[in-house]
Design a protein around this motif. Structure first.
Motif, PDB file in Angstrom:
ATOM      1  N   TYR A   1       7.088   2.499 -58.534  1.00  0.00           N
ATOM      2  CA  TYR A   1       6.867   3.900 -58.199  1.00  0.00           C
ATOM      3  C   TYR A   1       5.408   4.092 -57.802  1.00  0.00           C
ATOM      4  O   TYR A   1       4.541   3.263 -58.094  1.00  0.00           O
ATOM      5  N   SER A   2       5.162   5.196 -57.125  1.00  0.00           N
ATOM      6  CA  SER A   2       3.809   5.603 -56.745  1.00  0.00           C
ATOM      7  C   SER A   2       3.648   7.078 -57.073  1.00  0.00           C
ATOM      8  O   SER A   2       4.551   7.885 -56.819  1.00  0.00           O
ATOM      9  N   THR A   3       2.512   7.425 -57.661  1.00  0.00           N
ATOM     10  CA  THR A   3       2.204   8.821 -57.985  1.00  0.00           C
ATOM     11  C   THR A   3       0.772   9.118 -57.577  1.00  0.00           C
ATOM     12  O   THR A   3      -0.049   8.203 -57.427  1.00  0.00           O
TER      13      THR A   3
ATOM     14  N   TYR B   1      13.090   8.207 -59.138  1.00  0.00           N
ATOM     15  CA  TYR B   1      12.504   7.715 -60.385  1.00  0.00           C
ATOM     16  C   TYR B   1      13.277   8.233 -61.596  1.00  0.00           C
ATOM     17  O   TYR B   1      13.189   7.651 -62.678  1.00  0.00           O
TER      18      TYR B   1
ATOM     19  N   PRO C   1       6.647   7.873 -64.467  1.00  0.00           N
ATOM     20  CA  PRO C   1       5.943   8.914 -63.714  1.00  0.00           C
ATOM     21  C   PRO C   1       6.236  10.285 -64.309  1.00  0.00           C
ATOM     22  O   PRO C   1       7.266  10.493 -64.961  1.00  0.00           O
TER      23      PRO C   1
ATOM     24  N   SER D   1      14.330   8.842 -67.115  1.00  0.00           N
ATOM     25  CA  SER D   1      13.588   8.011 -66.175  1.00  0.00           C
ATOM     26  C   SER D   1      14.067   6.568 -66.286  1.00  0.00           C
ATOM     27  O   SER D   1      14.243   6.048 -67.392  1.00  0.00           O
TER      28      SER D   1
ATOM     29  N   PHE E   1       7.567  14.406 -59.603  1.00  0.00           N
ATOM     30  CA  PHE E   1       8.130  13.079 -59.338  1.00  0.00           C
ATOM     31  C   PHE E   1       9.476  12.879 -60.020  1.00  0.00           C
ATOM     32  O   PHE E   1      10.051  11.795 -59.948  1.00  0.00           O
TER      33      PHE E   1
ATOM     34  N   TYR F   1      12.716  11.090 -55.022  1.00  0.00           N
ATOM     35  CA  TYR F   1      11.907   9.919 -55.374  1.00  0.00           C
ATOM     36  C   TYR F   1      12.751   8.796 -55.983  1.00  0.00           C
ATOM     37  O   TYR F   1      12.411   7.624 -55.873  1.00  0.00           O
TER      38      TYR F   1
ATOM     39  N   ASN G   1       0.046   3.048 -58.474  1.00  0.00           N
ATOM     40  CA  ASN G   1       1.160   2.267 -57.967  1.00  0.00           C
ATOM     41  C   ASN G   1       1.595   1.296 -59.042  1.00  0.00           C
ATOM     42  O   ASN G   1       0.753   0.679 -59.708  1.00  0.00           O
TER      43      ASN G   1
END
Length: 863
Positions: free
Chosen positions: A523-525, A574, A599, A589, A567, A572, A494
Motif C-alpha cells: 500500500y501507499s499513503t 486496502y 493504512p 484491513s 484509505f 484502494y 510505501n
C-alpha cells in the motif's frame, strides 16, 4: 794444558745440558698447585683462592678480635657491609673460619628483643630478631623475620634464604593492614596464617606459595581455610580463587554464592568460573569470559546454568527446575573503524529464569522484577562519499508474562542523509523553496512472534513475516512578520509485505476465521501538514518592597492543519468487509496485525493545537549575591488537542495536559499528565462496562491522570556542617580519620544521611469501563552513616492500593582498615534471603583472592 781445559769445558757443558733436561722432565711430573711457590712452564705463581669475593666492611662502638679463633665481635651500633648487603644490629659476630655472620637485636633487662636486626639488600629492608648469614654460600637463616612485600608484610618464626630469589618460611602470617605495616597498631585487623610459605622473587614479579592457610579476623580464627594459596605480587593479571558470600534463602537453604576461580588467558582473554551451592540440592554454574583488544574491541561471554530444587522429595511441594541464561556483550572502539561498527547485547534466558533464579545478585539488584528481556546485534556501515548509512539489526525480545518472544531476523535500515531539494542562490537560505529538506529511507524487516519451544522450528518459519517500508518526508519553514514561524510538510509511506489476512464467518464452526494469504501485497499513503507558531512573553511586576518582585509567563502557542485521504475506501483495496456472527457487515484491513501496519481509514482534515507555557517567579533572597532568586512555578505546562473537520462523528480528540516543575531549590521534582474526554459516556443501568460515547460535548470526563514526585533528602538540606575545630579543642586520629573530642572524650563527627522519596499515583479508564484502575505507591531509598565507617542502606516500596509492602531490602557495610563487610537482607516477598560477604581491599589480595576482579575489563579499585 790446552787439551785439559777443553776437556773440562766439554764436561761442564754436558752436565748443564743433562741437568736442564732432568729439571724440565721433573717439573712436568709434579701435580698442579703442589706448593704455592712452584714455577710452571709459563712462570705463573698459583695462589690459593680467597674465601670472600669482596671486602667485608665493619664498624661498631666496640670492636674486639680473637686472632687464634679467627673471630670478630661488634657491640653497640654494629654494622657489616658485604657486597649489596648491609646488616645493622646491636650485636654482630663474624666467624672468619666458618664464613658465618651472626647478628642479634638489642635486648632489654629481661632478655627480650626491643630493637630488631635490620638487613638491607637490593633496596629492600628485612627486620629480624636473630640473623645467620654464610658469606660463602650466601644462604641465611632468620628468626621472627618481618618481610614487607608489595602491599603486605610477612612475619615468620623462621625464615631460610636459599638464594636471592627463594625464601622458605615456617609458622608465618601475612597481612595487608596498613596500620600494622606502618607500626601504628601492634595487632593486624586481619591476617592469614600458614605453617609453610615459600617466597619466590624475580625481576618481573614475585609470589607467595603456601600450604594450608587460614583467615583470622582481629586474631579470631574463621572457618575460611584453603588447602593452598598463591599470592602474586605483580601489576599483571594473575590467577586466583574467588571468595564467595554466604547466607540463607528460605526456598533453597544455606548457600555459598560466587565461589570460583579466575584465570587470565594470554594477553587478550580472561576466564572466571563461579558456582552457587545450596544445601537443599540446588546448584548454579556461572562461567564468564572477557576479551579485549586495545583500540579495537572489547566484550564478554557469560552464562548461568543451574537446577533449582524446592521442597522435599516425595512431598507435594517438591519441584525441580532447570534454568539458563546466556549473555554476550561486544563493543567496538570508535577509533577502530569510523565507517564500520559492530555491537552486540545478547541476553537469552529461560522463561522462568527470574522466577527460579539461583544467583542472589538478581534478587538484591531487583532484576527478579524484570518482565521483559531484550537482545540486539547491530552492524552499521557508513560511507566516505555516499550520503547514506546502512544499519543491520537482529533483535530478540522475551515477554515473561505472556511467554511469547518477538524475533526480528534480520532488520535492515538504509537512511539517506537529509538534503536540500534546491540550491541557495545567495548562499544564505531564505523562503519556503530554498528551505525544503528531504528525508528518506528504506526499512526491511523479518518478524515473527513465537513461543520459546518453537524457536527456529517449522512452526516459527511458517509464521515469519517479511515487510519492506519506504518513507519520504519533505519539510520547509520560513519566518513571517518577524515573530511567526510557518512550516509545511508532506509524508509519503510505501509498504510491501509477503502476508495478508482474510476474515470470514464459518457457520459450521460458528466462529470468525482469520486466514493468512501468502503473496506480495502493498500500500501507499500520504499526508500533508501546515503549522504556524510563535512565542509570547508576559511580565507582571509587584510593588517595591514586596517579597515577590515579578512573575514572568512565556507562552509558545502553535496551530497546525493535517490532511490525509480515506484509505479505507473500496477504491484502494486496502480494506474489505465480511459478515460477522450477528450478520453485521464488518470492515477490516487486509494488513491488520501485519508487520508493516495498516493504512489509516477515514479522511483526516484536522486542526490541531498546542499551547506550551513556562512560568517563573522572582523573589527576594539574602543568600543570592544578586539579591533575587528565580523560582520555577512551571517548567512546562502543555495543552494539546485537535478537531477533525472530516470526521462524521466525534470530531474532537482527547485533550491532554502535561506538566513538569521543581520546587525547594529544584529538589522536589513533579511530573504530571491528564487526559480528558470532551464527550459524555453513558452506561446501561447496573452495568460498569460497555459504555457508549455520545455526541454530547462539554463534559470533559477524566480518562487518565498520573503524577510522579521525587524528593532527595539529605543531612545537608536541614543544616550546615558543624565547625568542630572551633567548638572542641581536643583533636585526635582514629584510623584514617581526624576527630574532635568533647569534654567526655567522645568523638564528634557529622552523621551524613540521604533519603530519596518517590511517590506515584496513576488513574486510568479503559474504553467503555466505568470503574477506573488506580495505582498508588511510595518508595524510599536511603542510607545513613552511623560513623564514618558504618553505613546502613536500604529501599522499600509501599503499595497504597493493596496496602502491602512491595520489594524491600536492608543492608549495612562496615569498612575495616583492610577489608569491608557487606550484609544484605530481603526480609519478605517471594525471595527471603540474607547475604553476607567479607572482602579484602588490598590490590594484591584482590588479585589473589579476587575480592574484586583485577583484569583488563575492570581497572584496579582506587584503594
Amino acid at each position: 794444558m790446552a787439551k785439559t781445559v777443553l776437556k773440562n769445558i766439554l764436561q761442564i757443558s754436558i752436565i748443564l745440558i743433562f741437568n736442564s733436561f732432568l729439571a724440565q722432565e721433573t717439573s712436568e711430573k709434579l701435580p698442579k698447585n703442589a706448593v704455592n711457590d712452584t714455577i710452571s712452564k709459563k712462570d705463573t705463581i698459583v695462589v690459593k683462592k680467597e674465601s670472600l669475593d669482596d671486602i667485608l666492611q665493619t664498624k661498631a662502638d666496640n670492636i674486639r678480635r680473637d686472632f687464634p679463633k679467627k673471630m670478630i665481635y661488634l657491640n653497640k651500633k654494629a654494622q657489616v657491609k658485604y657486597q649489596d648487603m648491609q646488616i645493622d644490629a646491636d650485636y654482630i659476630s663474624i666467624d672468619e673460619k666458618q664464613n658465618l655472620v651472626y647478628a642479634r637485636g638489642k635486648l632489654d633487662s629481661l632478655g627480650k628483643i626491643i630493637e630488631p636486626v635490620i638487613t638491607t639488600q637490593a633496596g629492600k629492608k628485612y627486620e629480624t630478631n636473630e640473623f645467620h648469614y654464610n658469606t660463602k654460600t650466601k644462604q641465611a637463616i632468620a628468626y621472627n623475620a618481618r618481610t614487607e612485600e608489595s602491599e603486605g608484610v610477612i612475619i615468620a618464626k623462621k625464615t631460610k634464604k636459599y638464594s636471592d630469589s627463594v625464601f622458605a618460611m615456617t609458622n608465618a602470617i601475612y597481612t595487608t593492614d596498613e596500620y600494622f605495616i606502618k607500626k601504628k597498631d601492634t595487632a593486624a585487623d586481619y591476617h592469614m596464617r600458614a605453617y609453610n610459605i615459600k617466597l619466590i622473587k624475580t625481576k618481573e614479579k614475585s609470589q607467595i606459595i603456601t600450604g594450608p592457610i587460614q583467615l583470622f579476623i582481629e586474631r579470631v580464627p574463621t572457618p575460611l581455610i584453603m588447602p593452598f594459596a598463591i599470592l602474586p605480587f605483580s601489576s599483571k593479571r594473575s590467577a586466583g580463587i574467588l571468595i564467595p558470600s554466604f547466607g540463607e534463602r528460605q526456598d533453597v537453604g544455606f548457600f555459598l554464592n560466587g565461589i570460583g576461580y579466575y584465570q587470565p588467558i594470554g594477553e587478550h582473554f580472561d576466564l572466571k568460573v563461579l558456582a552457587d551451592i545450596y544445601t537443599k540440592g540446588s546448584w548454579n554454574l556461572r562461567p564468564e569470559m572477557n576479551y579485549m583488544k586495545k583500540y579495537r574491541y572489547s566484550g564478554s561471554f557469560s552464562a548461568d546454568i543451574g537446577t533449582q530444587v524446592r521442597g522435599i522429595k516425595g512431598l507435594d511441594d517438591y519441584n525441580k527446575n532447570s534454568t539458563y541464561r546466556i549473555a554476550w556483550r561486544h563493543t567496538q572502539d570508535t577509533k577502530a573503524n569510523p565507517f564500520l561498527n559492530f555491537s552486540a547485547s545478547v541476553d537469552v534466558v529461560s522463561t522462568k529464569f527470574y522466577n527460579n533464579t539461583l544467583n542472589n545478585n538478581y534478587i538484591l539488584n531487583q532484576n527478579v522484577l524484570n518482565t521483559q528481556q531484550n537482545s540486539t546485534v547491530t552492524l552499521t556501515k557508513r560511507f566516505l562519499k555516499l550520503p547514506a548509512t546502512i544499519t543491520a539489526t537482529t533483535s530478540y525480545s522475551q515477554n515473561f508474562a505472556t511467554g511469547k518472544s518477538d524475533l526480528r531476523l534480520p532488520q535492515m535500515n538504509v537512511a539517506i542523509n537529509q538534503f536540500y531539494l534546491f540550491k541557495s542562490k545567495t548562499g544564505v537560505r531564505s523562503g519556503l523553496l530554498e528551505n525544503i529538506t528531504v528525508n528518506t529511507g528504506l526499512n526491511l524487516t523479518n518478524y515473527v512472534q513465537t513461543d520459546e519451544g518453537e524457536l527456529f522450528k517449522k512452526e516459527m518459519w511458517d509464521k515469519l513475516q517479511t515487510g519492506l517500508k519506504n518513507n519520504i518526508a519533505l519539510g520547509t519553514n520560513t519566518t513571517i512578520a518577524k515573530y511567526f514561524t510557518f512550516s509545511l510538510g508532506a509524508n509519503v509511506d510505501n509498504a510491501l509485505t509477503t502476508k495478508t489476512i482474510k476474515k470470514f464467518y464459518d457457520p459450521v464452526a460458528d466462529k470468525e476465521i482469520t486466514a493468512t494469504d501468502k503473496g506480495i501485497a502493498g500500500y501507499s499513503t500520504f499526508s500533508s501538514t501546515a503549522s504556524i507558531q510563535t512565542t509570547l512573553y508576559g511580565m507582571m511586576k509587584f510593588k517595591k518592597g514586596s517579597t515577590i518582585e515579578a512573575i514572568r509567563h512565556m507562552m509558545t502557542p502553535s496551530i497546525g492543519f493535517t490532511y490525509s485521504p480515506d484509505f479505507g475506501g473500496s477504491g484502494y483495496g486496502y480494506y474489505k468487509n465480511y459478515y460477522n456472527a450477528t450478520g453485521a457487515l464488518t470492515p477490516y484491513s487486509i494488513f491488520e496485525g501485519g508487520i508493516v501496519g495498516s493504512p489509516s481509514s477515514g479522511m483526516v482534515g484536522a486542526l490541531g493545537f498546542n499551547i506550551g507555557n513556562n512560568i517563573e517567579m522572582k523573589v527576594k533572597s539574602k543568600s543570592d549575591s544578586t539579591g533575587v532568586k528565580k523560582i520555577k512555578i512551571f517548567e512546562s505546562l502543555n495543552l494539546s488537542g485537535s478537531y477533525n473537520f472530516a470526521a462524521k462523528d466525534h470530531p474532537w480528540s482527547i485533550l491532554t495536559i502535561n506538566g513538569q516543575s521543581s520546587f525547594f531549590n529544584n529538589k522536589l521534582n513533579v511530573n504530571t499528565s491528564l487526559s480528558l474526554d470532551p464527550y459524555k459516556i453513558i452506561y446501561l443501568p447496573g452495568q460498569d462496562t460497555g459504555g457508549i460515547r455520545t455526541e454530547d460535548f462539554g463534559h470533559f470526563s477524566v480518562q487518565g491522570f498520573n503524577v510522579q514526585l521525587s524528593y532527595p533528602l539529605s543531612s545537608e538540606i536541614f543544616g550546615q556542617k558543624t565547625d568542630y575545630a572551633k567548638k572542641y579543642k581536643s583533636k585526635g586520629e582514629i584510623r584514617n580519620e581526624n576527630y574532635y573530642f568533647d569534654d567526655d572524650n567522645y568523638a564528634r563527627f557529622d552523621q551524613a544521611w540521604t533519603l530519596n522519596v518517590n511517590a506515584n499515583y496513576a488513574y486510568s479508564k479503559t474504553s467503555g469501563n466505568r470503574i477506573p484502575t488506580r495505582m498508588a505507591s511510595v518508595g524510599l531509598d536511603g542510607s545513613v552513616k552511623l560513623t564514618p565507617f558504618w553505613n546502613i542502606n536500604g529501599s522499600t516500596h509501599y503499595d497504597m492500593v493493596t496496602k502491602e509492602l512491595a520489594y524491600t531490602r536492608i543492608g549495612f557495610s562496615r569498612d575495616q582498615r583492610s577489608f569491608t563487610i557487606n550484609f544484605n537482607w530481603v526480609p519478605f516477598g517471594q525471595y527471603k534471603v540474607y547475604d553476607f560477604f567479607i572482602g579484602i581491599k588490598a590490590n594484591i589480595l584482590s588479585d589473589a583472592l579476587k575480592y574484586k576482579d583485577r583484569s583488563f575489563t575492570q581497572p584496579n579499585p582506587p584503594f
